[in-house]
Design an enzyme around this catalytic site. Structure first.
Site, PDB file in Angstrom:
ATOM      1  N   LYS B  79      -6.043  -2.726   7.768  1.00 43.25           N
ATOM      2  CA  LYS B  79      -4.714  -2.480   7.188  1.00 43.25           C
ATOM      3  C   LYS B  79      -3.706  -2.339   8.324  1.00 43.25           C
ATOM      4  CE  LYS B  79      -2.353   0.568   3.850  1.00 43.25           C
ATOM      5  NZ  LYS B  79      -2.484   1.743   2.966  1.00 43.25           N
ATOM      6  N   SER B 160      -0.798   1.274  -1.886  1.00 38.99           N
ATOM      7  CA  SER B 160      -0.226   0.449  -0.846  1.00 38.99           C
ATOM      8  C   SER B 160      -1.240  -0.461  -0.152  1.00 38.99           C
ATOM      9  CB  SER B 160       0.422   1.350   0.215  1.00 38.99           C
ATOM     10  OG  SER B 160      -0.565   2.081   0.917  1.00 38.99           O
ATOM     11  N   SER B 184      -3.474   5.269  -2.617  1.00 37.21           N
ATOM     12  CA  SER B 184      -3.306   3.923  -2.050  1.00 37.21           C
ATOM     13  C   SER B 184      -4.591   3.188  -1.733  1.00 37.21           C
ATOM     14  CB  SER B 184      -2.446   4.000  -0.779  1.00 37.21           C
ATOM     15  OG  SER B 184      -1.092   4.099  -1.114  1.00 37.21           O
TER      16      SER B 184
END
Lengths: 492, 494
Positions: B79, B160, B184
């Site tokens: 990420k 997210s 998330s």
């Protein structure tokens, strides 16, 4: 001193003073990073990723900085908070990389304490006053902007960014510039004793924000102003004098004091408005979520306490009671830690027949006199404690007189030689040989028959003249005690 | 033979050790998959060379007879909230575009240490703020899933960690890192039919992870199944002296401890999670999950978490408050973008830089956070929210007197189409209603796929555990996984 008043057209005004002293913690690393804190390095050479607030960087508290603040609190008999917390103070400035300063608004490390000052530092018999300390908290320093390096740009130096500061906040207990000056000096002395700050105001390791207000005696506190970053004791006192006078003038002209931040201009000796409360920041304080609350255990506190040195006030009392020093001498010797260290090193070197009193007198009159002349600090005295002790021993065992001692000391300063060697080489040994002294006395008496007659006729004061003449004839080397004794005998 | 890109982390690891294939073959397979899936926009930066270098090192070590590292031969996605040394790290923002950290986050460093290689930096909601992956400066991530109604609406992968979710579901990587502040990891995992676990706050170091809300942010793995989550979490966790909120505890051997036998475990069903207007399918899946866990040997009890309904408002005060402060460092002074209008002073530069550098959702949260911390409102909002947070943590603590685990749906609905909720931030925030309470309490929680809704989209079940009891959470996840038999996958259209 507490009767310090500003005379105005409408009567006397009293000044109320509170100080926030920022003291840089003596440690090798910054408050929340491992970066070095040495003074005077090239710009941006002592900046870690944390200090530059790079993405994802986190603060971790430096134990030594916390320890020093706790020890400082203990030295002023303050309450140590076993639970304290770091808050963020949010504002934007180019020298503040994170966009916030980590400080302790709500739960400081150190609570209330006291600093006792002598109202007249020159007079140890003068009254003392206890000035309250509200709190001590630890916080990060900011970096600095450099404006004069480029025609259109400012540069940022982050070397100081993240350095640990102790903010020592007094209560509004001071009533005169002299009290404030004494407070700052005493605080600096304590910090140096403890070793938590070098107290070097010229290098900025200690600076004060000066809060001043005025009022008619007995009335409520007036509105105060805060003058930022004042960096010497003299300036602190000047700020108070100027600012109090200015406020009185404003009030007597029917004006109002605006609560504001001011700056001191040492060149003009005046303060100027920096920003008013209207455009004051909203700092949006809140607990720093990157840091857990600081919890101190008993073992840590015990270690802090055990590591404290003997502090100036107890030491001064001990010098008076145990060493039999005068109040004045004890006060002078304990005022600065360097003096104390030197004095105690001297005592440790001294042989048993040298009294502490003699050592103290010699240090305060002879050594301090010489240092003043030479413009040097005791820390770089040209004469070592061991050399001083050697000199004092020669005086104490009667090898040289006090007067000769002064001469020998001058030669020591010039040549760096030891007292013993000087006395030996130059034949300065004091003589107690009664035969030689008696011979000289006889000559003096023979040469001054009129004075002898006067003395015998009742002019006792002339005795000193005979002593002086005899000593002169002996080139100062005669034992003054023996001279006295023999003279008395001869003159009857 | 199965395609290498269809293998799980455990499958790759074991096959590589057994000599069935080389690590380079695996890395090349995934590199090709990444390169061929640009339509998903899951990656911001591809790093095929990083993956190949790790693979070659693994192959060389195997040839030399060295003991294999835990993730030798396994390439993963990272990420783009994790700072990676020498590789652009942006948090999907314009303000950090082009920023190349000279340092490696602790978590990513641990993964490389364990032998993993990096396929690329995964897209996300900007600064991890969002629940649909529509706030990235680098464009929306698109879910590989499509509704089965014949429509071809592009679906949100959740957020997210939407890039991570989409990439794993599309077989672009076997596993990826995620971060979870209010859900998330779990919500996107549920949206794309994969597993993900947010461990106890403090298990994974936050050092080098671009901060959103420091008291909530926690890294965790996302993968196709529970075992892979356990393997990844072991490699990511551990004490870090550089993060003062890091827990100084040994990392348990979660993979070795996996067991779907839940005999003796009591599973609580929090009654407050039955929210009004929840789709019947979610309700039905939840009931199904209860039956599966009972079947695995667990005793089911009803519990109460009375302050649940205050969790979301409290979260949307605390998280923006911390974010407004954490994001102050992006000021154009030291790194990242700088906007300097003609004749600008320092304040003008800040304003221009931050106006241009942050997206609308990030700005919205900075404004909310600045407001709730401001003098005069602090007590009404921030202090109050912190009190709520304490009450919510206490709710959970009291629930643990009655049960060992909690079972809830992960999200109140299946994935929605991109654009569907962007106009209504409140509706978007409601996505986190089931994941936020456990985040506020710092508890371990995981999402596993439970089935499909009528539109053919995945639905997730959430297991929440006691502090530090990731093992029980993983075990319950495994029990659900075994019984759900979730094999559905998105048809490749990209």
């Amino acid at each position: 001193m507490s009767s310090y008043r500003i005379q105005g057209a409408t009567g006397d005004w009293e000044v109320v003073i509170g100080l926030e002293v920022h003291a840089q913690v003596t440690s090798h690393a910054k408050l929340f990073s491992g970066a070095s804190t040495a003074f005077g390095s090239e710009p941006n050479t002592q900046v870690s990723l944390v200090d530059a607030a790079m993405p994802g960087m986190l603060p971790t508290p430096n134990r030594e900085c916390i320890r020093q603040a706790v020890r400082t609190g203990m030295a002023i008999d303050a309450a140590i908070n076993k639970w304290s917390r770091f808050d963020r103070k949010n504002y934007f400035y180019a020298d503040l990389p994170q966009g916030y300063q980590i400080s302790q608004l709500y739960h400081p490390l150190v609570g209330e304490g006291t600093i006792t000052v002598q109202l007249d530092e020159k007079d140890p018999e003068s009254p003392v006053k206890a000035i309250g300390v509200e709190r001590i908290h630890v916080e990060q320093d900011a970096g600095k902007l450099m404006h004069d390096q480029h025609p259109t740009r400012s540069y940022v130096d982050l070397n100081r960014s993240g350095v640990a500061l102790m903010e020592i906040v007094s209560k509004p207990d001071m009533r005169s510039p002299a009290e404030a000056g004494a407070y700052v000096r005493k605080l600096r002395s304590i910090l140096r004793y403890v070793g938590s700050c070098d107290g070097n105001m010229e290098e900025g390791s200690m600076r004060a924000d000066v809060n001043v207000s005025v009022r008619k005696p007995g009335e409520e506190f007036g509105t105060r102003t805060e003058t930022k970053n004042v960096n010497s004791v003299r300036f602190v006192m000047a700020v108070i004098e100027h600012e109090a006078r200015r406020q009185v003038d404003v009030l007597e002209a029917g004006g109002k004091i605006v609560q504001e931040t001011r700056l001191y201009d040492p060149d003009r000796g005046e303060t100027r408005s920096m920003r008013s409360k209207e455009d004051a920041h909203d700092y949006r304080y809140f607990p720093d979520p990157d840091l857990l609350p600081l919890v101190l255990d008993d073992a840590f506190l015990a270690e802090c306490r055990a590591s404290l040195p003997e502090l100036p006030d107890p030491k001064r009392r001990r010098y008076e009671t145990e060493l039999g020093l005068s109040a004045y001498n004890a006060a002078v010797l304990t005022a600065e830690v360097e003096t104390t260290r030197w004095f105690e090193a001297l005592l440790a070197e001294c042989a048993s027949q040298v009294t502490a009193k003699a050592a103290a007198n010699w240090l305060i009159s002879d050594l301090f006199g010489a240092l003043n002349r030479l413009g040097r600090d005791i820390a770089d005295s040209p004469v070592s404690p061991a050399q001083g002790a050697e000199l004092l021993a020669l005086i104490a065992d009667g090898t040289i007189s006090n007067t000769l001692g002064k001469q020998v000391f001058e030669i020591m300063l010039e040549t760096g030689q030891g007292a013993g060697a000087i006395v030996e080489e130059r034949g300065l040994k004091q003589t107690s040989d009664t035969g030689a002294i008696e011979a000289e006395i006889a000559k003096v008496i023979a040469a001054n028959p009129d004075k002898v007659a006067d003395y015998r006729g009742g002019k006792d004061k002339l005795f000193g003249f005979f002593v002086g003449q005899t000593m002169k004839a002996m080139a100062g080397k005669a034992n003054p005690g023996v001279v006295n004794e023999l003279l008395k005998k001869v003159l009857g | 033979m199965t395609k290498l890109t269809d293998l799980t982390v455990a499958g790759i690891r074991d096959g590589f050790r057994a000599g069935d294939f080389s690590a380079r073959e695996v890395a090349e397979g995934f590199n090709a998959a990444v390169a061929g899936a640009k339509a998903l926009n899951a990656f911001i930066v591809d790093t095929p060379d990083h993956a190949l270098a790790a693979a070659d090192a693994a192959d060389a070590a195997r040839a030399a007879g060295d003991a294999a590292k835990p993730l030798a031969g396994v390439p993963i996605g990272m990420k783009d909230l994790f700072c990676t040394k020498g590789v652009q790290t942006t948090a999907a923002s314009h303000i950090l575009e082009g920023f190349v950290p000279p340092y490696e986050s602790t978590v990513s460093g641990k993964l490389w240490e364990a032998g993993a290689g990096m396929l690329g930096k995964l897209n996300l909601d900007q600064f991890a703020m969002g629940s649909s992956n529509e706030t990235s400066y680098f464009g929306n991530v698109i879910s590989p899933w499509r509704r089965s109604d014949g429509g071809n609406a592009a679906m949100a992968p959740g957020g997210s960690s939407g890039g991570s979710a989409s990439a794993i579901a599309a077989r672009l990587c076997p596993a990826a890192t995620g971060t979870d502040t209010g859900g998330s990891i779990r919500q996107p995992a549920a949206f794309v039919g994969i597993s993900g676990i947010k461990p106890t706050y403090g298990r994974c170091s936050r050092w080098g992870v671009v901060a959103f809300a420091s008291s909530l942010d926690q890294a965790g793995p996302m993968a196709r199944d529970v075992r892979d989550c356990a393997i990844m979490l072991e490699a990511m966790s551990g004490f870090d002296p550089k993060d003062s909120t890091s827990l100084d505890l040994a990392v348990p051997q979660w993979e070795a401890g996996l067991s779907s036998d839940l005999k003796g475990k009591r599973v609580g069903i929090p009654k407050e999670y039955r929210v009004e207007g929840m789709p019947a399918e979610i309700e039905a899946l939840w009931q199904q999950g209860i039956d599966w866990l009972r079947d695995a040997g667990a005793e089911i009890v009803e519990v109460s978490l009375p302050h649940t309904r205050y969790a979301l408002p409290a979260y949307y005060i605390i998280a923006p408050a911390e974010a407004s402060s954490n994001l102050a460092r992006y000021d154009g002074v030291r790194y990242g973008q700088r906007e300097l209008p003609e004749g600008a002073n320092l304040q003008d530069m800040y304003a221009a830089t931050r106006s241009a550098g942050f997206g609308p959702e990030v700005k919205r949260r900075i404004m909310i956070g600045t407001y709730v911390l401001s003098a005069g409102y602090y007590d009404a909002y921030y202090t109050q929210a912190q009190k709520v947070r304490t009450l919510i943590a206490r709710d959970f603590a009291e629930a643990w007197d009655h049960c060992d685990l909690l079972l809830t749906p992960t999200a109140p609905s299946a994935a929605f189409a991109l654009g569907e909720k962007m106009a209504d931030p409140l509706a978007m925030y409601l996505n986190d209603v089931f994941t936020v309470p456990s985040s506020l309490a710092g508890l371990p929680a995981m999402s596993v796929p439970g089935g499909l809704d009528a539109g053919g989209l995945p639905l997730g079940l959430q297991v929440i555990g006691r502090p530090l009891d990731e093992q029980s959470v993983l075990n319950a996840g495994l029990a659900l996984e075994e019984r759900a038999g979730f094999t559905a996958r998105a048809e490749a259209w990209w």
